[in-house]
Design an enzyme around this catalytic site. Structure first.
Site, mmCIF file in Angstrom:
data_model
loop_
_atom_site.group_PDB
_atom_site.id
_atom_site.type_symbol
_atom_site.label_atom_id
_atom_site.label_comp_id
_atom_site.label_asym_id
_atom_site.label_seq_id
_atom_site.Cartn_x
_atom_site.Cartn_y
_atom_site.Cartn_z
ATOM 1 N N CYS A 39 0.847 -1.201 0.000
ATOM 2 C CA CYS A 39 0.000 0.000 0.000
ATOM 3 C C CYS A 39 0.877 1.244 0.000
ATOM 4 O O CYS A 39 1.875 1.327 0.716
ATOM 5 C CB CYS A 39 -0.911 -0.017 1.228
ATOM 6 S SG CYS A 39 -1.891 1.491 1.435
ATOM 7 N N GLN A 64 -8.268 19.633 8.565
ATOM 8 C CA GLN A 64 -7.068 18.844 8.816
ATOM 9 C C GLN A 64 -7.442 17.378 9.051
ATOM 10 O O GLN A 64 -8.465 17.077 9.670
ATOM 11 C CB GLN A 64 -6.318 19.390 10.036
ATOM 12 C CG GLN A 64 -5.756 20.785 9.840
ATOM 13 C CD GLN A 64 -4.557 20.814 8.901
ATOM 14 O OE1 GLN A 64 -4.182 19.818 8.291
ATOM 15 N NE2 GLN A 64 -3.941 21.980 8.777
ATOM 16 N N ASP A 107 -1.482 30.525 6.205
ATOM 17 C CA ASP A 107 -1.602 29.062 6.225
ATOM 18 C C ASP A 107 -1.926 28.577 4.819
ATOM 19 O O ASP A 107 -3.032 28.126 4.543
ATOM 20 C CB ASP A 107 -2.697 28.647 7.223
ATOM 21 C CG ASP A 107 -2.872 27.134 7.292
ATOM 22 O OD1 ASP A 107 -1.938 26.405 6.908
ATOM 23 O OD2 ASP A 107 -3.948 26.683 7.715
ATOM 24 N N CYS A 123 2.619 23.355 4.845
ATOM 25 C CA CYS A 123 2.533 21.919 4.574
ATOM 26 C C CYS A 123 3.557 21.498 3.528
ATOM 27 O O CYS A 123 3.479 20.395 2.990
ATOM 28 C CB CYS A 123 1.117 21.528 4.153
ATOM 29 S SG CYS A 123 0.521 22.383 2.681
#
Length: 439
Positions: free
Chosen positions: A78, A269, A368, A395
Site C-alpha cells: 500500500c 485537517q 496558512d 505543509c
C-alpha cells in the site's frame, strides 16, 4: 561452477524527503525504498537514470537502530504510508532535518531557535481520507482503499492502521456492499470524514442508484452507524442521502470554546488531535491582543480566525473559495464571533502590493497556504509598514523556505523560530510552523 549473480550492495548514508535511504555507489546516487541510515543493504533497481537510481531493498545485511516493525500487514504494498519501518521519534527527526535543510539551502535563512516538534497519536489518527474503489473482474471482487506504491492499482486492503479502528474494521463489509451495488463499476471513490458525532462516507456516483441500491445503503448505514452522502459530479454537488437526521459533522477546539461544523467535502485537517495542538501553538506565537487588527490568509473555514477573534482581536479572513468563506461566516456566527470577524473571497496567488495596501494596516498576520506556498503574499507585504509579527503554517518545507527568503532577506523580518508538526505519522509529509518578527 559460477556463483549466482547477487544484487549490488550499498551503505545507507541518510534519508531523503520521502523516507528512502540514500547511498552513493560508483559515483551515482541511489534512493532505496525500505532502507535506513547506517544499514548495509542489498538492493534491486527499478528505475535507472544517468545520475541516480531508484531501488528497493531486497535484504538488510546490517540493521539500523532506527528500524521498527511495521504494524500494518499491507505496509510495503500500500502506498498510503512510507515510513512505518522507522521508529516514531526517528520519523520526526528526519522531518526536522528536511525542514532545516530546506530553510538553509532554498531560503538562505536560519531560525534563531528550533521549536520542539509537535507529536500526537501515531495510529488511528486519520479522520479524513479519500479512498479509491474499483471492481476487478479478474478477481471477481471490489477493492476499496489507497493505491499501491508506484502503481495505479488499488491495494488489496482488509484493514488500515492509520484509520480509526471503526473505519478500518468496516473496509471488508464496505467492499462487499459496493460489490452488490448496480453501479459498482461506476463508483470510483469514497471520501471519508470522521466527525465528533457522526462518521460520513461520500460516494462518488457516476450513474444514479436504483431502489435496490438505496435499500442496501440504508441497511449498511443502520448496521455500521455511518451517514452516506452521494456526489454525482464535483464536490459542490455532494448531498446527504441517509440518514437525514444524523448530527452535523464538526470538530472542536476546547481551548478556545469553539465548535466548527463543516461539510464532508470541505477542507479540514486530517488529524484533529494534532490540529488542536497546532492551533494552540500558533496562537501563542501570534499572541493577538484585544483591539489589534489581524489578517488570517488562506483562512479556510476559520480554523485560526475564530481562535484569534476569541482572544479579543479583530480579524480579517481571506480565502479563495466562496464555499469556505460562507462556511467561515456561519461558524463565526455560531460561535458568537461575528462582530470581531470579517471574511472575503480573493485569489491570494495574485496578491499585489497595491491590493495588500488597500486592505489596510495589520498588526499581526497568520499565513496558512496550501503546498504552493504564499510567494505573492510575502512579496506584497510592505517592508516599512508590514505587520510586526507573522506566523506561517506550512505543509511544504520547500515553499516555506522560498517564502522565508523573501520575508527575511527582502522584507527585513527576523526568523525567530521554526519547528515541525507530525500531522501525518508514517508518511513523508512535513508540516511545519515558523515565527517572523519585525526588528
Amino acid at each position: 561452477m559460477t556463483e549466482p549473480r547477487r544484487n549490488p550492495l550499498a551503505t545507507i548514508e541518510s534519508l531523503d524527503y520521502d523516507g528512502h535511504g540514500v547511498a552513493h555507489v560508483d559515483g551515482k546516487t541511489i534512493f532505496i525504498d525500505g532502507a535506513l541510515p547506517f544499514e548495509r543493504v542489498e538492493y534491486s533497481s527499478y528505475r535507472k537514470k544517468p545520475t541516480f537510481e531508484n531501488a528497493q531493498a531486497v535484504a538488510i545485511l546490517k540493521e539500523s537502530f532506527l528500524r521498527a516493525t511495521p504494524k500494518c500487514v499491507h505496509f510495503g504494498v500500500c502506498g498510503g504510508c512510507s515510513m512505518q519501518h522507522i521508529e516514531a521519534s526517528g520519523q520526526v527527526a528526519a522531518k526536522q532535518r528536511v525542514m532545516e535543510e530546506n530553510l538553509a539551502r532554498i531560503g538562505d535563512v536560519k531560525p534563531e531557535t528550533l521549536m520542539p516538534p509537535i507529536y500526537g497519536p501515531t495510529w488511528a489518527y486519520r479522520h479524513r481520507a479519500r479512498m479509491s474503489a474499483r471492481y476487478v473482474a479478474k478477481k471477481g471482487t471490489v477493492l476499496v482503499g489507497f493505491h499501491e506504491k508506484r502503481s495505479s492499482f488499488i491495494a488489496d486492503m482488509k484493514s488500515c492502521e492509520i484509520l480509526p479502528k471503526k473505519i478500518s474494521d468496516m473496509l471488508v463489509p464496505l467492499r462487499e456492499l459496493v460489490m452488490e451495488l448496480s453501479i459498482r463499476e461506476r463508483m470510483p471513490q469514497i471520501e471519508l470524514a470522521v466527525g465528533e458525532h457522526v462518521d460520513v462516507m461520500v460516494l462518488r456516483v457516476m450513474d444514479p442508484i436504483n431502489e435496490a441500491d438505496e435499500a442496501l445503503l440504508r441497511r449498511f448505514a443502520d448496521q455500521y452507524q455511518v451517514q452516506f452522502w452521494l456526489q454525482p459530479k464535483g464536490p459542490d454537488t455532494a448531498y446527504p442521502f441517509y440518514p437525514l437526521d444524523a448530527p452535523q459533522l464538526s470538530y472542536s477546539l476546547p481551548e478556545f470554546d469553539i465548535v466548527m461544523p463543516y461539510k464532508p467535502t470541505e477542507f479540514t485537517q486530517v488529524n484533529p488531535h494534532i490540529n488542536r495542538v497546532l492551533v494552540g501553538r500558533a496562537l501563542r506565537l501570534l499572541d493577538p491582543q484585544p483591539g489589534e487588527r489581524i489578517a488570517d490568509l488562506f483562512c479556510g473555514l476559520g480554523n485560526f480566525t475564530l481562535p484569534i477573534a476569541r482572544r479579543g482581536a479583530t480579524v480579517l479572513g481571506i480565502e479563495g473559495s466562496q464555499q469556505l468563506v460562507e462556511r467561515a461566516l456561519e461558524n463565526a456566527e455560531k460561535n458568537g464571533l461575528q462582530d470581531r470577524t470579517a471574511f472575503q473571497v480573493a485569489n491570494l496567488f495574485e496578491m499585489t502590493e497595491k491590493i495588500m495596501a488597500g486592505l489596510g494596516h495589520f498588526d499581526r498576520m497568520l499565513i496558512d497556504p496550501p503546498r504552493d506556498g504564499a510567494m505573492e503574499v510575502c512579496k506584497s507585504i510592505s517592508a516599512e509598514n508590514g505587520p510586526k509579527r507573522i506566523v506561517y503554517v506550512s505543509c511544504n518545507p520547500a515553499t516555506l523556505a522560498r517564502d522565508a527568503n523573501v520575508l527575511v532577506n527582502v522584507k527585513g523580518y527576523i526568523m525567530k523560530s521554526a519547528g515541525v508538526v507530525n500531522m501525518f505519522p508514517h508518511t513523508g509529509h512535513v508540516e511545519s510552523m515558523a515565527w517572523f518578527e519585525k526588528p
